[in-house]
Every structure is written in C-alpha cells, then in structure tokens.
Scaffold this motif. Structure first.
Motif, PDB file in Angstrom:
ATOM      1  N   PHE A  14       0.855  -1.183   0.000  1.00 34.76           N
ATOM      2  CA  PHE A  14       0.000   0.000   0.000  1.00 34.76           C
ATOM      3  C   PHE A  14       0.901   1.246   0.000  1.00 34.76           C
ATOM      4  CE2 PHE A  14      -4.280   1.554   1.982  1.00 34.76           C
ATOM      5  CZ  PHE A  14      -4.403   2.453   0.937  1.00 34.76           C
ATOM      6  N   VAL A  15       1.451   1.569  -1.179  1.00 36.33           N
ATOM      7  CA  VAL A  15       2.375   2.685  -1.346  1.00 36.33           C
ATOM      8  C   VAL A  15       1.706   3.731  -2.220  1.00 36.33           C
ATOM      9  CG1 VAL A  15       4.663   3.398  -2.116  1.00 36.33           C
ATOM     10  CG2 VAL A  15       4.326   1.101  -1.177  1.00 36.33           C
ATOM     11  N   ARG A  16       1.405   4.874  -1.656  1.00 34.90           N
ATOM     12  CA  ARG A  16       0.761   5.938  -2.428  1.00 34.90           C
ATOM     13  C   ARG A  16       1.784   6.667  -3.311  1.00 34.90           C
ATOM     14  NH1 ARG A  16      -4.405   6.190  -0.584  1.00 34.90           N
ATOM     15  NH2 ARG A  16      -4.822   5.788   1.622  1.00 34.90           N
ATOM     16  N   HIS A  17       1.287   7.383  -4.306  1.00 34.07           N
ATOM     17  CA  HIS A  17       2.148   8.121  -5.226  1.00 34.07           C
ATOM     18  C   HIS A  17       2.993   9.140  -4.457  1.00 34.07           C
ATOM     19  CE1 HIS A  17       3.504   9.899  -8.921  1.00 34.07           C
ATOM     20  NE2 HIS A  17       2.994  11.070  -8.623  1.00 34.07           N
ATOM     21  N   HIS A  18       4.286   9.228  -4.814  1.00 32.77           N
ATOM     22  CA  HIS A  18       5.183  10.136  -4.115  1.00 32.77           C
ATOM     23  C   HIS A  18       6.360  10.498  -5.012  1.00 32.77           C
ATOM     24  CE1 HIS A  18       6.617   6.045  -3.407  1.00 32.77           C
ATOM     25  NE2 HIS A  18       7.841   6.544  -3.299  1.00 32.77           N
ATOM     26  N   ASP A  19       7.075  11.540  -4.639  1.00 31.88           N
ATOM     27  CA  ASP A  19       8.254  11.960  -5.387  1.00 31.88           C
ATOM     28  C   ASP A  19       9.392  10.961  -5.181  1.00 31.88           C
ATOM     29  OD1 ASP A  19       6.905  14.253  -6.194  1.00 31.88           O
ATOM     30  OD2 ASP A  19       7.575  15.402  -4.439  1.00 31.88           O
ATOM     31  N   THR A  20      10.367  11.002  -6.086  1.00 36.68           N
ATOM     32  CA  THR A  20      11.559  10.172  -5.933  1.00 36.68           C
ATOM     33  C   THR A  20      12.267  10.517  -4.624  1.00 36.68           C
ATOM     34  OG1 THR A  20      11.849  10.062  -8.323  1.00 36.68           O
ATOM     35  CG2 THR A  20      13.767   9.517  -6.960  1.00 36.68           C
ATOM     36  N   ILE A  21      12.593   9.498  -3.852  1.00 35.74           N
ATOM     37  CA  ILE A  21      13.188   9.723  -2.536  1.00 35.74           C
ATOM     38  C   ILE A  21      14.694   9.924  -2.663  1.00 35.74           C
ATOM     39  CG2 ILE A  21      13.608   8.714  -0.262  1.00 35.74           C
ATOM     40  CD1 ILE A  21      10.953   7.237  -0.554  1.00 35.74           C
ATOM     41  N   ASN A  22      15.164  11.074  -2.264  1.00 32.22           N
ATOM     42  CA  ASN A  22      16.597  11.366  -2.189  1.00 32.22           C
ATOM     43  C   ASN A  22      16.780  12.400  -1.082  1.00 32.22           C
ATOM     44  OD1 ASN A  22      19.332  11.483  -2.629  1.00 32.22           O
ATOM     45  ND2 ASN A  22      19.184  12.771  -4.455  1.00 32.22           N
ATOM     46  N   TYR A  23      16.651  11.940   0.162  1.00 33.96           N
ATOM     47  CA  TYR A  23      16.646  12.825   1.324  1.00 33.96           C
ATOM     48  C   TYR A  23      17.995  12.747   2.046  1.00 33.96           C
ATOM     49  CZ  TYR A  23      15.273  14.815   5.819  1.00 33.96           C
ATOM     50  OH  TYR A  23      15.199  15.579   6.947  1.00 33.96           O
ATOM     51  N   LYS A  24      18.590  13.900   2.296  1.00 33.58           N
ATOM     52  CA  LYS A  24      19.883  13.949   2.976  1.00 33.58           C
ATOM     53  C   LYS A  24      19.776  14.783   4.246  1.00 33.58           C
ATOM     54  CE  LYS A  24      22.665  13.550  -1.243  1.00 33.58           C
ATOM     55  NZ  LYS A  24      23.769  14.141  -2.051  1.00 33.58           N
ATOM     56  N   THR A  25      20.525  14.375   5.260  1.00 37.50           N
ATOM     57  CA  THR A  25      20.579  15.149   6.501  1.00 37.50           C
ATOM     58  C   THR A  25      21.997  15.102   7.065  1.00 37.50           C
ATOM     59  OG1 THR A  25      19.729  15.375   8.756  1.00 37.50           O
ATOM     60  CG2 THR A  25      19.822  13.155   7.854  1.00 37.50           C
ATOM     61  N   THR A  26      22.370  16.199   7.665  1.00 38.69           N
ATOM     62  CA  THR A  26      23.680  16.265   8.338  1.00 38.69           C
ATOM     63  C   THR A  26      23.514  16.204   9.846  1.00 38.69           C
ATOM     64  OG1 THR A  26      23.584  18.686   8.263  1.00 38.69           O
ATOM     65  CG2 THR A  26      24.746  17.567   6.464  1.00 38.69           C
ATOM     66  N   GLY A  27      22.303  15.838  10.279  1.00 32.71           N
ATOM     67  CA  GLY A  27      22.061  15.657  11.704  1.00 32.71           C
ATOM     68  C   GLY A  27      22.031  16.949  12.485  1.00 32.71           C
ATOM     69  N   VAL A  28      21.545  18.020  11.845  1.00 30.47           N
ATOM     70  CA  VAL A  28      21.460  19.303  12.544  1.00 30.47           C
ATOM     71  C   VAL A  28      20.538  19.154  13.747  1.00 30.47           C
ATOM     72  CG1 VAL A  28      20.752  21.701  12.353  1.00 30.47           C
ATOM     73  CG2 VAL A  28      21.895  20.587  10.431  1.00 30.47           C
ATOM     74  N   GLY A  29      21.009  19.588  14.906  1.00 35.46           N
ATOM     75  CA  GLY A  29      20.219  19.443  16.129  1.00 35.46           C
ATOM     76  C   GLY A  29      20.118  17.999  16.581  1.00 35.46           C
ATOM     77  N   GLY A  30      20.976  17.140  16.058  1.00 30.46           N
ATOM     78  CA  GLY A  30      20.951  15.731  16.455  1.00 30.46           C
ATOM     79  C   GLY A  30      19.883  14.920  15.761  1.00 30.46           C
ATOM     80  N   ASP A  31      19.231  15.496  14.726  1.00 33.41           N
ATOM     81  CA  ASP A  31      18.140  14.811  14.042  1.00 33.41           C
ATOM     82  C   ASP A  31      18.677  14.105  12.799  1.00 33.41           C
ATOM     83  OD1 ASP A  31      15.815  13.907  12.983  1.00 33.41           O
ATOM     84  OD2 ASP A  31      14.915  15.872  12.633  1.00 33.41           O
ATOM     85  N   TRP A  32      18.805  12.793  12.886  1.00 36.64           N
ATOM     86  CA  TRP A  32      19.274  11.993  11.754  1.00 36.64           C
ATOM     87  C   TRP A  32      18.131  11.232  11.091  1.00 36.64           C
ATOM     88  CZ3 TRP A  32      24.090  12.450   9.859  1.00 36.64           C
ATOM     89  CH2 TRP A  32      25.068  13.021  10.683  1.00 36.64           C
ATOM     90  N   ASP A  33      16.897  11.439  11.541  1.00 39.42           N
ATOM     91  CA  ASP A  33      15.763  10.659  11.042  1.00 39.42           C
ATOM     92  C   ASP A  33      15.313  11.124   9.659  1.00 39.42           C
ATOM     93  OD1 ASP A  33      15.645   9.063  13.294  1.00 39.42           O
ATOM     94  OD2 ASP A  33      14.300  10.433  14.354  1.00 39.42           O
ATOM     95  N   PHE A  34      14.574  10.233   8.994  1.00 39.11           N
ATOM     96  CA  PHE A  34      14.035  10.508   7.663  1.00 39.11           C
ATOM     97  C   PHE A  34      12.800  11.398   7.785  1.00 39.11           C
ATOM     98  CE2 PHE A  34      10.923   9.223   4.384  1.00 39.11           C
ATOM     99  CZ  PHE A  34      11.613   9.636   3.258  1.00 39.11           C
TER     100      PHE A  34
END
Length: 376
Positions: free
Chosen positions: A175-195
């Motif tokens: 059950f995957v709804r339509h979405h943009d191509t996933i290419n998410y990057k984070t540098t862990g600003v504020g300790g947040d490494w989550d997607f």
C-alpha cells in the motif's frame, strides 16, 4: 492465514503464517426518553506467528497505539457511538467512534471519530459523513521501504546520511501511495538523523522506522447516493475527500461508482470502480460474482453455503482503506475465490485463496485465509 511473497528477505522467502483469536462483544442500550441508542463494541484479541492454539503470543500490544498490529490486546472499546432519528425530518444520525458503511466498503471501511447523516427513501438513500480516521498504521498507506547510507561528503567533508527508496523490497506493505523520488539527505542538525521525506505513507516516516514515525491527522469527508433502479439493478455513486500526510498534505479526492446485477435470487454480479486525483496508480476496480448472498449469508441457517469469485485491482491512489484484507489487499491486483459454510446454526467456516501481484513492486503475491466464527 498465510502470506506468500516473492521476496527472499521477507521471512527468509518462506510463507508467513499468522494466527489470531478474536472476541467481539456488541452492546446496545436505549437513551432514556428518546428513540436514540448507545452502542459499543468491546474487543479482546491475541495473535501469534507461532502455533494456532498454543499459549505463546507476540508481545502485549497497546490498544491505544495505532502502530500495533498483533500481540495480546485486553478488552478495549473498538467502537462507541450514539444513533437515532432527528425528529420528523427523516434523517438518521450517528455521533462518536464508529464505522460508516457505504458502497460495501470498496473505498473505505475505516472507523472514524466523527458524525454521519443518512436519509432513507423507498428507492434511494443518501449518506454523508465526516471525521478523523482511527486505524492502525499498516491498514492505511504504509509507504515505500526506505534505506540509508552514511559517510563524509566528498566535497565538504561533512558527515551526511542519505535516504533512498529500496524499489526491490516491498517488505513493509504494498500500500504505497504516489510520491516523489526519494533522495533525502541530513547532516544531523540538532541531532536529528531521522528521515523526513515523502515515501507514499499516510503517516510521517513510517516507511523508514515505524517506532519513530509521527502520526498525522487523517480527515475524511464522504457523500454517497444509492439508488434501486429495479429488482435486478441497483447501484451507487460516491465522492470522498481524504487528507493525510501523503501527497505532501494535499487531499486525495476519489469518485466511485457501484453497480450490482442480480442475475437470479442466488446469484449477483457486483461491480465497483473508482478514480483518484493524485496520479500514480489512480484507479481501482472490483468484479465479483457472488453466490447465495455471500459474504453476507445467513449464519443462523445450518448447512448454508455461499461462494464468490472476484478479480480485484486495488490501486493505492484510488482507495482509502478498502474492505478487502483477507485475500487481495490494498496495493495488489489478482484473483480471489472464497467459500462460506455454516457447520450448524451460528458457526460459520470460511476459506479463501488469492493469487496476484503487487501493483507497485510487480512481485507475486498469494494468500490462504481460514476462519471459524461462533456467534452467540
């Protein structure tokens, strides 16, 4: 119940059994000095991947956590509402935590916390309802499987974590709804490494980590009109507006039509079609030949038999939470056959088999479902 998936990482490529014991108590009480009634449904549930009748169950589940799928759930209310007529207007209302039922649940059979208004005529009926959907994560759009890699950026040297979609998986859900191509990057600003990207889920982050996901409000509005053309033909048209975390917060709008052809007193051809406005896999349909009122056969009649044969195409961008979970499920397409038989009065045995494919991943899917139901 057993699931079979074309994915070597899902349960080691083997079938995935699931056993469940389920007790449902339905109670009703009149509201004093009115024709209104108070209703509640109390449920106790225990599920396991182990043997059917052993005492080994999965870890105790929290009935207040919509992410919980199995385990033990002690007695808790699954529905609670009041209903009654609005004076002499001919309108029938429901308020509270309940399950609206329109178009045989083809678009949605989800429970809501809200209200509904219905008007019943000799040949027609009108249904309007609105509220917040309250269902488990996995029964709604669960989104794509997201994986991560991390390391120093070759240009800046900054430690970076990159999330991409695993298009070969399907481990979580079809059950995957339509979405943009996933290419998410984070540098862990504020300790947040989550997607924190769009993965085709109704809830934030569920495709990467259920336990860190953030539940979003899920609002629904529906209008459905039923009409009986003749003893042989009846149908309905419906409009649904559903807003969740999916589609970057834009509403999924769905138009749906049902047509039932009663070939004879025991045989019905049920047809349903819907179309959504968010591109992707934006159509869904169901063609089903039902014998003897199946799946709503009279379970009080001993040795009563019902059966059906169906082809379902449940495109994830044309449904909300369809009333199909025992065979072909949301995000899948394929054939399904089932039988119902009352062993004696109020004891109903069910056997279903489904075979098809994941619409999004293109992998084979099949399922065997059995149940034994006692009513008292």
């Amino acid at each position: 119940m057993k699931d079979y998936k074309e994915d070597s990482r899902f349960n080691g490529g083997k079938d995935a059994p699931w056993w469940e014991r389920y007790l449902e108590l339905n109670m009703q009480a009149p509201v004093k000095n009115t024709d209104w009634k108070f209703n509640t449904q109390i449920v106790s549930k225990a599920g396991s991947k182990d043997k059917a009748f052993s005492e080994k169950f999965d870890a105790v589940a929290d009935p207040n956590d919509p992410s919980e799928e199995g385990g033990k759930k002690e007695f808790h209310p699954e529905r609670m509402w009041v209903e009654g007529n609005l004076g002499g207007t001919g309108q029938y209302a429901k308020l509270g935590f309940f399950q609206p039922w329109v178009q045989n649940g083809f678009i949605s059979d989800a429970r809501i916390k809200g209200a509904s208004l219905e008007h019943w005529g000799q040949k027609s009926a009108t249904h309007i309802y609105a509220g917040n959907i309250s269902e488990k994560y996995w029964d709604l759009g669960a989104g794509a499987r997201v994986t991560s890699t991390e390391g120093a950026d070759p240009v800046t040297g900054t430690w970076t974590k990159t999330y991409t979609e695993d298009t070969t998986g399907g481990v979580y859900s079809d059950f995957v709804r339509h979405h943009d191509t996933i290419n998410y990057k984070t540098t862990g600003v504020g300790g947040d490494w989550d997607f924190h990207g769009d993965d085709g889920s109704d809830n934030k982050d569920i495709g990467y980590n259920t336990y860190n996901s953030e539940e979003s409000d899920k609002h629904i509005f529906a209008f459905v009109y039923d009409y009986k053309f003749s003893p042989k033909y009846d149908g309905s048209v419906g409009y649904y507006n559903y807003k969740s975390y999916a589609y970057n917060g834009d509403a999924l709008q769905i138009g749906a039509v049902n047509l039932n052809v009663h070939l004879n007193p025991s045989l019905t051809l049920a047809n349903s079609y819907s179309h959504g406005n968010q591109d992707g896999y934006d159509k869904a349909y169901n063609i089903e030949l039902q014998y003897n009122g199946n799946p709503w056969i009279d379970s009080t009649k001993p040795h009563n038999f019902g059966a059906y044969l169906a082809y379902r195409y449940l495109g994830p961008d044309a449904i909300i939470k369809p009333n199909y979970s025992d065979g072909i499920k949301a995000g899948q397409k394929g054939f399904e056959v089932g039988t119902y038989y009352t062993l004696t009065s109020n004891i109903l045995a069910t056997l279903k088999y489904a075979t098809g494919k994941s619409i999004y991943y293109g992998q084979d899917r099949s399922r065997v479902f059995t149940s034994l139901q006692y009513a008292f």
